[in-house]
Design an enzyme around this catalytic site. Structure first.
Site, PDB file in Angstrom:
ATOM      1  N   ASP A  37       0.820  -1.230   0.000  1.00 54.64           N
ATOM      2  CA  ASP A  37       0.000   0.000   0.000  1.00 54.64           C
ATOM      3  C   ASP A  37       0.846   1.269   0.000  1.00 54.64           C
ATOM      4  O   ASP A  37       0.688   2.133  -0.861  1.00 54.64           O
ATOM      5  CB  ASP A  37      -1.085   0.001   1.092  1.00 54.64           C
ATOM      6  N   SER A  68     -13.886   2.478  27.510  1.00 58.32           N
ATOM      7  CA  SER A  68     -13.934   1.252  26.713  1.00 58.32           C
ATOM      8  C   SER A  68     -14.224   0.106  27.657  1.00 58.32           C
ATOM      9  O   SER A  68     -13.720   0.076  28.783  1.00 58.32           O
ATOM     10  CB  SER A  68     -12.580   1.048  26.033  1.00 58.32           C
ATOM     11  N   GLY A 123      -3.662  -5.987  18.615  1.00 58.03           N
ATOM     12  CA  GLY A 123      -2.391  -6.648  18.310  1.00 58.03           C
ATOM     13  C   GLY A 123      -2.554  -7.969  17.578  1.00 58.03           C
ATOM     14  O   GLY A 123      -1.674  -8.808  17.596  1.00 58.03           O
ATOM     15  N   GLY A 125      -3.524  -8.028  14.257  1.00 65.26           N
ATOM     16  CA  GLY A 125      -3.367  -7.804  12.815  1.00 65.26           C
ATOM     17  C   GLY A 125      -4.698  -7.700  12.091  1.00 65.26           C
ATOM     18  O   GLY A 125      -4.744  -7.784  10.868  1.00 65.26           O
ATOM     19  N   LEU A 126      -5.795  -7.497  12.829  1.00 69.89           N
ATOM     20  CA  LEU A 126      -7.101  -7.348  12.166  1.00 69.89           C
ATOM     21  C   LEU A 126      -7.542  -5.886  12.186  1.00 69.89           C
ATOM     22  O   LEU A 126      -8.699  -5.574  11.970  1.00 69.89           O
ATOM     23  CB  LEU A 126      -8.157  -8.239  12.836  1.00 69.89           C
ATOM     24  N   SER A 128      -7.481  -3.255  14.649  1.00 69.02           N
ATOM     25  CA  SER A 128      -8.307  -2.613  15.668  1.00 69.02           C
ATOM     26  C   SER A 128      -8.017  -1.111  15.736  1.00 69.02           C
ATOM     27  O   SER A 128      -8.922  -0.313  15.995  1.00 69.02           O
ATOM     28  CB  SER A 128      -8.093  -3.269  17.030  1.00 69.02           C
ATOM     29  N   ASP A 174      -5.935  -0.157   5.552  1.00 68.48           N
ATOM     30  CA  ASP A 174      -6.844  -0.548   6.632  1.00 68.48           C
ATOM     31  C   ASP A 174      -8.019   0.435   6.749  1.00 68.48           C
ATOM     32  O   ASP A 174      -9.175   0.031   6.842  1.00 68.48           O
ATOM     33  CB  ASP A 174      -6.093  -0.609   7.972  1.00 68.48           C
TER      34      ASP A 174
HETATM   35  C1  GLA Z   1      -0.582  -2.608   8.439  1.00 70.83           C
HETATM   36  C2  GLA Z   1      -0.702  -1.198   7.881  1.00 70.83           C
HETATM   37  C3  GLA Z   1      -1.156  -1.207   6.428  1.00 70.83           C
HETATM   38  C4  GLA Z   1      -0.295  -2.149   5.581  1.00 70.83           C
HETATM   39  C5  GLA Z   1      -0.130  -3.507   6.270  1.00 70.83           C
HETATM   40  C6  GLA Z   1       0.880  -4.382   5.565  1.00 70.83           C
HETATM   41  O1  GLA Z   1      -1.844  -3.223   8.502  1.00 70.83           O
HETATM   42  O2  GLA Z   1      -1.604  -0.437   8.658  1.00 70.83           O
HETATM   43  O3  GLA Z   1      -1.131   0.094   5.917  1.00 70.83           O
HETATM   44  O4  GLA Z   1       0.929  -1.563   5.265  1.00 70.83           O
HETATM   45  O5  GLA Z   1       0.287  -3.387   7.614  1.00 70.83           O
HETATM   46  O6  GLA Z   1       0.395  -4.734   4.309  1.00 70.83           O
END
Ligand code: GLA
Length: 389
Positions: A37, A68, A123, A125-126, A128, A174
């Protein structure tokens, strides 16, 4: 829990005649196109049904209170005072950053109480953090601003806050996905010009399984920024020899000829090959070749592991166990890496066995317990109505 949020809100902030509005922002998975990206390339993500709820009720003063249900700290700001990043405020710096952005750009805001509740573990990778940014920007404008940003502007403003207020040099994938998600559709986004199209992601014979390694991403921000610098260096080296606008426009053979540092060369190899893989994988998906799509996922993981070096023992282990399980046609890490989640395409009818065998193999290899969710591809950020409706 969703049904009970209104009661929790009243327990925390007290009763009032003013209505409580409810909003939702999803998390995302990236199907393929990792670290392309911010290099001006393609990504192919989708919003998922797991996400964060936000409840908002207007106040009669200029105070905004954030709480929260997932985090213990609570933070308040006064709209008449300057807003600045404070490490001690932790997660609340995300909504604070959005408020500062909206004030600086002339959006009308009012005092309010806001309660967040997330099913997106931090943490993993989805996304948040992007979800809380997009959610806050969306709900404050929905509730208070006459002029509202369109969804592209929404994504751009949230990225700007993450880059400039939080200090993570991430790309736009994201925020864009969380703003634009559609049910059963993945998004093919060209990050060079933000052109995008929806590609149906309805798999019939397969399911997309999210595999949480339960290894929190650590050092992500510093490692992420380090990778970004390395990509910038690769771009500068190639550009000295040929005019390109971004690293994804370079050819693989230029990497070998123009870049001398072996680590930088590997980073560039990943970015350029991954960008090519996105177009190939989308073509395969559109032709109904799920096996081919799965192979692209496997190749993507290998490149992230060996060239970009953002995987790790947990992600590698879960992906290896997944790929060697019957019925799995592809798997890879998703998001920034260094822990967090991986995804796998698994045949219907074999899902239960898959979860049992990957869970056991992963536990045996790493000592950790994985969690599995079946991904449901869903809509982007939205207003859900008055609480209790
Ligand atoms: C994170 C970053 C994104 C992208 C991914 C790796 O999610 O927020 O902008 O760079 O890592 O693809």
């Amino acid at each position: 829990m969703k049904a009970d949020l209104g009661n929790k809100f009243i327990e925390m902030f007290g009763p009032s005649k003013l209505p409580i509005k409810r909003y939702f922002a999803p998390g995302r998975v990236n199907l393929i196109g990792e670290y392309t990206d911010f290099n001006g390339g393609y990504v192919f993500p989708a919003a998922i049904s797991l996400g964060i709820w936000g409840l908002l009720r207007q106040r009669t003063d200029s105070i905004i209170n954030f709480r929260s249900l997932n985090m213990s700290s609570s933070v308040s700001i006064d709209l008449n005072q300057p807003v600045s990043f404070e490490a001690i405020d932790g997660w609340a710096n995300y909504p604070k950053g959005i408020i500062k952005y909206l004030i600086d750009h002339g959006y009308e805001l009012k005092g309010c109480d806001i309660l967040y509740y997330g099913e997106l573990p931090e943490g993993t990778g989805l996304s948040s953090s992007a979800a809380i940014l997009v959610l806050t920007a969306f709900m404050l404008q929905h509730a208070f601003s006459k002029d509202k940003m369109d969804r592209v502007e929404l994504a751009k403003s949230c990225r700007s806050v993450e880059n400039n207020f939080i200090g993570v040099n991430c790309g736009i994938m994201d925020h864009f996905t969380i703003a634009h998600g559609q049910r059963d559709q993945a998004i093919l986004l060209d990050c060079n010009n933000l052109n995008y199209s929806y590609i149906p992601f309805v798999l019939e014979k397969y399911r997309l399984v999210i595999m949480n390694t339960n290894k929190k991403r650590e050092l992500t921000d510093s490692k992420y920024n380090e990778r970004r610098k390395e990509c910038d260096q690769a771009f500068t080296e190639i550009r000295k020899n040929r005019h390109i606008e971004n690293l994804c426009q370079a050819y693989l053979n230029e990497v070998e000829v123009f870049i001398t540092n072996p680590a930088i060369r590997k980073r560039a190899r990943h970015v350029i090959s991954e960008n090519i893989r996105v177009s190939q994988a989308v073509r395969l998906l559109c032709n109904g070749d799920l096996t081919g799509f799965g192979n692209s996922m496997i190749a993507s993981h290998k490149s992230l592991q060996q060239n970009f070096e953002v995987s790790g023992p947990e992600l590698d282990s879960i992906v290896e166990h997944a790929i060697s399980s019957p019925g799995c046609i592809g798997a890879r890490m998703t998001g920034a890496g260094f822990g967090g989640c991986a995804i796998a395409l698994v045949e219907n009818g074999k899902i239960d066995d898959f979860i049992t065998s990957v869970g056991a193999g992963y536990k045996h290899s790493t000592g950790r317990t994985a969690e599995f969710y079946i991904a449901v591809i869903s809509e982007g950020v939205r207003y859900e109505g008055y609480d209790g409706d």
